[in-house]
Design a protein around this motif. Structure first.
Motif, PDB file in Angstrom:
ATOM      1  N   THR A   4       0.835  -1.212   0.000  1.00  0.00           N
ATOM      2  CA  THR A   4       0.000   0.000   0.000  1.00  0.00           C
ATOM      3  C   THR A   4       0.861   1.251   0.000  1.00  0.00           C
ATOM      4  O   THR A   4       0.530   2.220  -0.651  1.00  0.00           O
ATOM      5  CB  THR A   4      -0.926   0.030   1.227  1.00  0.00           C
ATOM      6  OG1 THR A   4      -0.142  -0.213   2.367  1.00  0.00           O
ATOM      7  CG2 THR A   4      -2.043  -0.979   1.080  1.00  0.00           C
ATOM      8  N   ASN A   8       0.876   4.284  -2.588  1.00  0.00           N
ATOM      9  CA  ASN A   8       0.690   5.686  -2.183  1.00  0.00           C
ATOM     10  C   ASN A   8       1.677   6.610  -2.851  1.00  0.00           C
ATOM     11  O   ASN A   8       1.315   7.635  -3.402  1.00  0.00           O
ATOM     12  CB  ASN A   8       0.863   5.804  -0.665  1.00  0.00           C
ATOM     13  CG  ASN A   8      -0.495   5.915   0.003  1.00  0.00           C
ATOM     14  OD1 ASN A   8      -1.500   5.913  -0.699  1.00  0.00           O
ATOM     15  ND2 ASN A   8      -0.513   6.003   1.316  1.00  0.00           N
ATOM     16  N   GLN A  15       0.449  12.684  -9.020  1.00  0.00           N
ATOM     17  CA  GLN A  15      -0.122  13.991  -8.725  1.00  0.00           C
ATOM     18  C   GLN A  15       0.884  15.087  -9.005  1.00  0.00           C
ATOM     19  O   GLN A  15       0.583  16.084  -9.623  1.00  0.00           O
ATOM     20  CB  GLN A  15      -0.459  14.110  -7.245  1.00  0.00           C
ATOM     21  CG  GLN A  15      -1.730  13.405  -6.833  1.00  0.00           C
ATOM     22  CD  GLN A  15      -1.740  13.240  -5.338  1.00  0.00           C
ATOM     23  OE1 GLN A  15      -1.056  13.969  -4.630  1.00  0.00           O
ATOM     24  NE2 GLN A  15      -2.478  12.271  -4.865  1.00  0.00           N
ATOM     25  N   ARG A  18       1.413  15.883 -12.608  1.00  0.00           N
ATOM     26  CA  ARG A  18       0.335  16.519 -13.366  1.00  0.00           C
ATOM     27  C   ARG A  18      -0.106  17.832 -12.730  1.00  0.00           C
ATOM     28  O   ARG A  18      -0.969  18.501 -13.222  1.00  0.00           O
ATOM     29  CB  ARG A  18      -0.854  15.569 -13.487  1.00  0.00           C
ATOM     30  CG  ARG A  18      -1.552  15.292 -12.175  1.00  0.00           C
ATOM     31  CD  ARG A  18      -2.489  14.135 -12.294  1.00  0.00           C
ATOM     32  NE  ARG A  18      -3.727  14.541 -12.931  1.00  0.00           N
ATOM     33  CZ  ARG A  18      -4.742  13.699 -13.117  1.00  0.00           C
ATOM     34  NH1 ARG A  18      -4.631  12.440 -12.765  1.00  0.00           N
ATOM     35  NH2 ARG A  18      -5.849  14.108 -13.661  1.00  0.00           N
ATOM     36  N   LYS A  19       0.508  18.172 -11.587  1.00  0.00           N
ATOM     37  CA  LYS A  19       0.059  19.363 -10.875  1.00  0.00           C
ATOM     38  C   LYS A  19       0.390  20.680 -11.587  1.00  0.00           C
ATOM     39  O   LYS A  19      -0.521  21.463 -11.818  1.00  0.00           O
ATOM     40  CB  LYS A  19       0.625  19.397  -9.457  1.00  0.00           C
ATOM     41  CG  LYS A  19      -0.471  19.227  -8.403  1.00  0.00           C
ATOM     42  CD  LYS A  19       0.159  19.242  -7.045  1.00  0.00           C
ATOM     43  CE  LYS A  19      -0.850  19.226  -5.931  1.00  0.00           C
ATOM     44  NZ  LYS A  19      -0.215  19.278  -4.629  1.00  0.00           N
ATOM     45  N   GLY A  22      -1.954  22.333 -14.321  1.00  0.00           N
ATOM     46  CA  GLY A  22      -3.293  22.403 -13.759  1.00  0.00           C
ATOM     47  C   GLY A  22      -3.361  23.396 -12.615  1.00  0.00           C
ATOM     48  O   GLY A  22      -4.360  24.077 -12.444  1.00  0.00           O
ATOM     49  N   GLN A  23      -2.248  23.508 -11.849  1.00  0.00           N
ATOM     50  CA  GLN A  23      -2.289  24.344 -10.663  1.00  0.00           C
ATOM     51  C   GLN A  23      -2.331  25.825 -11.029  1.00  0.00           C
ATOM     52  O   GLN A  23      -3.042  26.588 -10.392  1.00  0.00           O
ATOM     53  CB  GLN A  23      -1.072  24.055  -9.789  1.00  0.00           C
ATOM     54  CG  GLN A  23      -1.474  23.962  -8.334  1.00  0.00           C
ATOM     55  CD  GLN A  23      -0.375  23.389  -7.483  1.00  0.00           C
ATOM     56  OE1 GLN A  23       0.791  23.391  -7.861  1.00  0.00           O
ATOM     57  NE2 GLN A  23      -0.730  22.907  -6.333  1.00  0.00           N
ATOM     58  N   ASN A  25      -3.571  26.997 -13.724  1.00  0.00           N
ATOM     59  CA  ASN A  25      -4.942  27.149 -14.194  1.00  0.00           C
ATOM     60  C   ASN A  25      -5.906  27.263 -13.022  1.00  0.00           C
ATOM     61  O   ASN A  25      -6.751  28.155 -12.962  1.00  0.00           O
ATOM     62  CB  ASN A  25      -5.282  25.912 -15.032  1.00  0.00           C
ATOM     63  CG  ASN A  25      -6.336  26.235 -16.061  1.00  0.00           C
ATOM     64  OD1 ASN A  25      -7.063  27.205 -15.908  1.00  0.00           O
ATOM     65  ND2 ASN A  25      -6.392  25.434 -17.091  1.00  0.00           N
ATOM     66  N   ALA A  26      -5.717  26.350 -12.047  1.00  0.00           N
ATOM     67  CA  ALA A  26      -6.596  26.318 -10.877  1.00  0.00           C
ATOM     68  C   ALA A  26      -6.465  27.602 -10.072  1.00  0.00           C
ATOM     69  O   ALA A  26      -7.429  28.085  -9.490  1.00  0.00           O
ATOM     70  CB  ALA A  26      -6.255  25.112 -10.004  1.00  0.00           C
ATOM     71  N   ILE A 236      -7.012  23.812   8.396  1.00  0.00           N
ATOM     72  CA  ILE A 236      -6.953  22.905   7.259  1.00  0.00           C
ATOM     73  C   ILE A 236      -5.703  23.166   6.424  1.00  0.00           C
ATOM     74  O   ILE A 236      -5.351  22.375   5.558  1.00  0.00           O
ATOM     75  CB  ILE A 236      -8.247  23.038   6.421  1.00  0.00           C
ATOM     76  CG1 ILE A 236      -9.424  22.499   7.222  1.00  0.00           C
ATOM     77  CG2 ILE A 236      -8.158  22.281   5.117  1.00  0.00           C
ATOM     78  CD1 ILE A 236     -10.749  22.766   6.576  1.00  0.00           C
ATOM     79  N   GLY A 237      -5.013  24.264   6.712  1.00  0.00           N
ATOM     80  CA  GLY A 237      -3.753  24.509   6.021  1.00  0.00           C
ATOM     81  C   GLY A 237      -3.807  25.646   5.025  1.00  0.00           C
ATOM     82  O   GLY A 237      -3.008  25.699   4.092  1.00  0.00           O
ATOM     83  N   ALA A 238      -4.765  26.566   5.219  1.00  0.00           N
ATOM     84  CA  ALA A 238      -4.836  27.706   4.322  1.00  0.00           C
ATOM     85  C   ALA A 238      -3.706  28.686   4.632  1.00  0.00           C
ATOM     86  O   ALA A 238      -3.377  28.900   5.796  1.00  0.00           O
ATOM     87  CB  ALA A 238      -6.173  28.402   4.464  1.00  0.00           C
TER      88      ALA A 238
ATOM     89  N   PRO B 105       1.164  26.277   7.128  1.00  0.00           N
ATOM     90  CA  PRO B 105       0.111  25.756   6.236  1.00  0.00           C
ATOM     91  C   PRO B 105       0.510  24.468   5.523  1.00  0.00           C
ATOM     92  O   PRO B 105      -0.278  23.533   5.446  1.00  0.00           O
ATOM     93  CB  PRO B 105      -0.100  26.898   5.239  1.00  0.00           C
ATOM     94  CG  PRO B 105       0.248  28.120   5.991  1.00  0.00           C
ATOM     95  CD  PRO B 105       1.384  27.720   6.897  1.00  0.00           C
ATOM     96  N   ARG B 108       0.202  21.597   7.904  1.00  0.00           N
ATOM     97  CA  ARG B 108      -1.192  21.228   8.223  1.00  0.00           C
ATOM     98  C   ARG B 108      -1.867  20.508   7.067  1.00  0.00           C
ATOM     99  O   ARG B 108      -2.822  19.757   7.278  1.00  0.00           O
ATOM    100  CB  ARG B 108      -1.982  22.483   8.599  1.00  0.00           C
ATOM    101  CG  ARG B 108      -1.559  23.009   9.968  1.00  0.00           C
ATOM    102  CD  ARG B 108      -2.431  24.122  10.444  1.00  0.00           C
ATOM    103  NE  ARG B 108      -1.942  24.638  11.722  1.00  0.00           N
ATOM    104  CZ  ARG B 108      -2.088  25.893  12.120  1.00  0.00           C
ATOM    105  NH1 ARG B 108      -2.702  26.764  11.331  1.00  0.00           N
ATOM    106  NH2 ARG B 108      -1.633  26.279  13.272  1.00  0.00           N
ATOM    107  N   ILE B 136      -7.802  24.884  -1.191  1.00  0.00           N
ATOM    108  CA  ILE B 136      -6.670  25.526  -0.529  1.00  0.00           C
ATOM    109  C   ILE B 136      -5.361  25.057  -1.143  1.00  0.00           C
ATOM    110  O   ILE B 136      -4.442  25.840  -1.367  1.00  0.00           O
ATOM    111  CB  ILE B 136      -6.696  25.216   0.990  1.00  0.00           C
ATOM    112  CG1 ILE B 136      -7.811  26.024   1.655  1.00  0.00           C
ATOM    113  CG2 ILE B 136      -5.357  25.495   1.631  1.00  0.00           C
ATOM    114  CD1 ILE B 136      -8.064  25.633   3.088  1.00  0.00           C
ATOM    115  N   GLY B 138      -4.948  24.074  -4.096  1.00  0.00           N
ATOM    116  CA  GLY B 138      -4.846  24.491  -5.494  1.00  0.00           C
ATOM    117  C   GLY B 138      -5.058  23.375  -6.502  1.00  0.00           C
ATOM    118  O   GLY B 138      -4.401  23.348  -7.530  1.00  0.00           O
TER     119      GLY B 138
END
Lengths: 327, 258
Positions: A4, A8, A15, A18-19, A22-23, A25-26, A236-238, B105, B108, B136, B138
């Motif tokens: 596993t 992972n 990820q 491909r980030k 896309g990032q 753009n996001a 949450i990590g903002a 951040p 977290r 968050i 992105g």
């Protein structure tokens, strides 16, 4: 267990690869989303939003309206400044020949574009025609008017300082009784306009400060009312930038709405003034009519509204967001 | 022939050494490492004193103790909500004592946290709540939708994504909180009294979810004082008492000792 964890890291690698595209753009999608959603939040409380925007609008409309009015007055006076000329009133009983000689001499001077000679008879005829005092003149024994030389400066010499110099030179001429700059009052007016402009600038500065405080306070209240949400997103990590974003866009919208309101107010003000102004200028045989805010003024209005909105919220966010930490 | 055999043998040897190093590496870099940690709050109250323990990657453990024993303080140190007064807290190889606040951040995002009172945002839908960590971080729009649905599917709430959290029951809200904690696929999951407000049956369901995440390699640390629940499961149990780590062993051992 081992399998596993291998799976992972595999998905993580995928990820990561491909980030990037896309990032980016996001990132823009997210900005756009925050832009629209912050407007949506304001839309849901229309009365409160309108009140804040109205305060900003009135504060912006005051200096902007005064600025537009001053611009109009200035335009009116620069229209006359171009035709600045000098009148030389000659001493009485100067023979025609000497006057002709003087005219020729003046035409040769630097900074003189042309000289027009108005004889005593011509002056009398003109006065009789325009003033309506014809009958009164008839009762006089002799012509009370002096001969006049109207001196037209070249465009380069129409500057106030050059005109002053020319005036001094002309006054020393033997035949000249009195030399007068016709547009003296125009220069005084432009002086008054300068004072007015400075006043508008100072007033604008004070009102800009007021706008910063209004936006700052509004954003502060918004931040306090969304305290719990800020704490959760931080957990949450903002990043701080992420949390700041909706508040900055809210400030942006307040500024933009205020500026548009100010624009409408100024346009309405000018609309209300234009009729009486037109009637007044008709009485003065002028074709002047009130001009609206130019494209440049509108851009400055929108630009300063948005800047003040952003700056106000930036200050509020900088001060109050630091204080909100999960505990 | 002989040459290639030797080569193959060397290759296998090297591979074994590599795997061994990897094995040591994973135990050298635990997911959570507390090294003689003290936490003293302003005012002098000592919440933790001399706490040391490791949690290996992929390990699941319970943290228990009376209220005020330091459970919350310990979790806060892991999420860098508070800093240790003395000693080192190392999460996934990162020493939090020296972590700059602008790097918090990123830390977290590696930790999914489940709260007792859910901490959902009640002015947005279930979908938007669960999507928040991805936004968050992105992620791209299409990726967000896919992952949110996968996470909601895992907690059994697929089909409720358009609802507002207030319309859900307590257990469902907690499952939304769990979906939000795992949607970003963090390597570490923390839970602070996740079953505090739930009845026994719902609590078992929630625990079942945590076990599932653990089975796919996520490290899980659950703070709880629900002894009934712990006694039914066989996991490592860390017991705090007045800020000190009193016991560290399997739940089965605890029952044997009474």
């Amino acid at each position: 267990m081992k399998r596993t964890s291998v799976k992972n890291t595999d998905t993580e690698n995928r990820q990561r690869s491909r980030k990037p595209r896309g990032q980016v753009n996001a990132y823009f999608t997210h900005h756009l989303w925050v832009l629209v959603s912050s407007l949506g939040v304001l839309w849901r409380t229309p009365l409160a939003t309108l009140m804040t925007a109205a305060v900003i609008g009135i504060a912006l409309a005051l200096p902007a309206g005064l600025h537009v009015l001053l611009q109009n007055v200035q335009q009116l006076s620069t229209g006359w400044e171009g035709t600045a000329q000098m009148s030389l009133f000659l001493k009485p009983d100067v023979p025609e020949k000497r006057i002709q000689a003087l005219v020729d001499k003046l035409r040769g001077w630097d900074g003189v574009a042309g000289v027009r000679y108005i004889s005593r008879e011509q002056a009398l005829a003109e006065f009789r025609e325009l003033s309506g005092f014809g009958d009164a003149l008839d009762s006089l024994d002799e012509n009370p008017l002096p001969a006049v030389l109207v001196l037209q400066p070249t465009t380069g010499a129409a500057e106030p300082a050059q005109m002053e110099l020319l005036l001094g030179k002309v006054q020393k001429l033997e035949l000249v009784d009195l030399a007068q700059l016709d547009m003296e009052w125009v220069r005084r007016l432009s002086g008054i306009i300068e004072v007015g402009k400075r006043g508008v600038l100072l007033l604008g500065g004070l009102l800009a400060l007021a706008i910063l405080l209004v936006v700052g306070n509004t954003i502060r209240l918004t931040i306090l009312s969304r305290r719990q949400e800020i704490i959760v997103t931080k957990l949450i990590g903002a990043t701080n930038a992420f949390i700041r974003r909706p508040f900055l866009y809210t400030g942006f919208w307040y500024g933009l709405m205020g500026a548009v309101l100010a624009w409408l107010l100024v346009a309405a003000l000018l609309g209300l003034l234009s009729d009486p102004v037109n009637r007044l200028s008709f009485l003065y045989n002028s074709e002047f009519s009130l001009g609206g805010p130019g494209l440049e003024t509108v851009f400055i209005l929108l630009g300063s509204g948005i800047t003040l909105g952003l700056l106000g919220s930036w200050l509020a966010v900088g001060k109050h967001l630091q204080a909100i930490e999960p505990s | 022939m002989r040459c290639s055999a030797i080569l193959a043998a060397t290759e296998i040897c090297i591979m074994h050494i590599f795997l061994f190093v990897l094995h040591i590496g994973s135990s050298l870099f635990p997911m959570i490492k507390f090294d003689n940690v003290n936490k003293r709050y302003p005012g002098g109250h000592e919440a933790l004193s001399g706490v040391s323990f490791h949690l290996k990657p992929g390990e699941m453990a319970f943290l228990t103790g009376h209220s005020g024993a330091g459970k919350s303080s310990l979790l806060k140190l892991i999420a860098c909500i508070e800093r240790a007064s003395r000693g080192n807290v190392i999460i996934d190889g990162q020493n939090l004592t020296r972590l700059k606040s602008r790097h918090i951040p990123a830390l977290r995002r590696k930790i999914g946290v489940v709260f007792q009172d859910h901490n959902l945002l009640y002015d947005r839908t279930v979908f938007d709540n669960v999507a928040l960590p991805l936004i968050i971080a992105g992620y791209h729009q299409s990726e967000v939708g896919r992952r949110v649905r996968a996470a909601l599917d895992k907690v059994g709430l697929l089909g409720k994504e358009r609802l507002m959290p207030v319309t859900l029951s307590g257990g469902e809200q907690q499952r939304v909180g769990i979906a939000r904690a795992v949607v970003n696929r963090p390597p570490l999951l923390l839970a602070d009294e996740p079953t505090g407000n739930l009845d026994p049956e719902l609590s078992r369901e929630i625990m079942g979810l945590f076990e599932q995440f653990n089975q796919v390699g996520v490290s899980v640390l659950i703070a709880t004082h629900d002894h009934d629940l712990i006694s039914r499961l066989d996991y490592r149990l860390l017991t705090l008492r007045q800020g000190k780590l009193e016991r560290d062993g399997q739940t089965a051992e605890l029952q044997m000792h009474g």
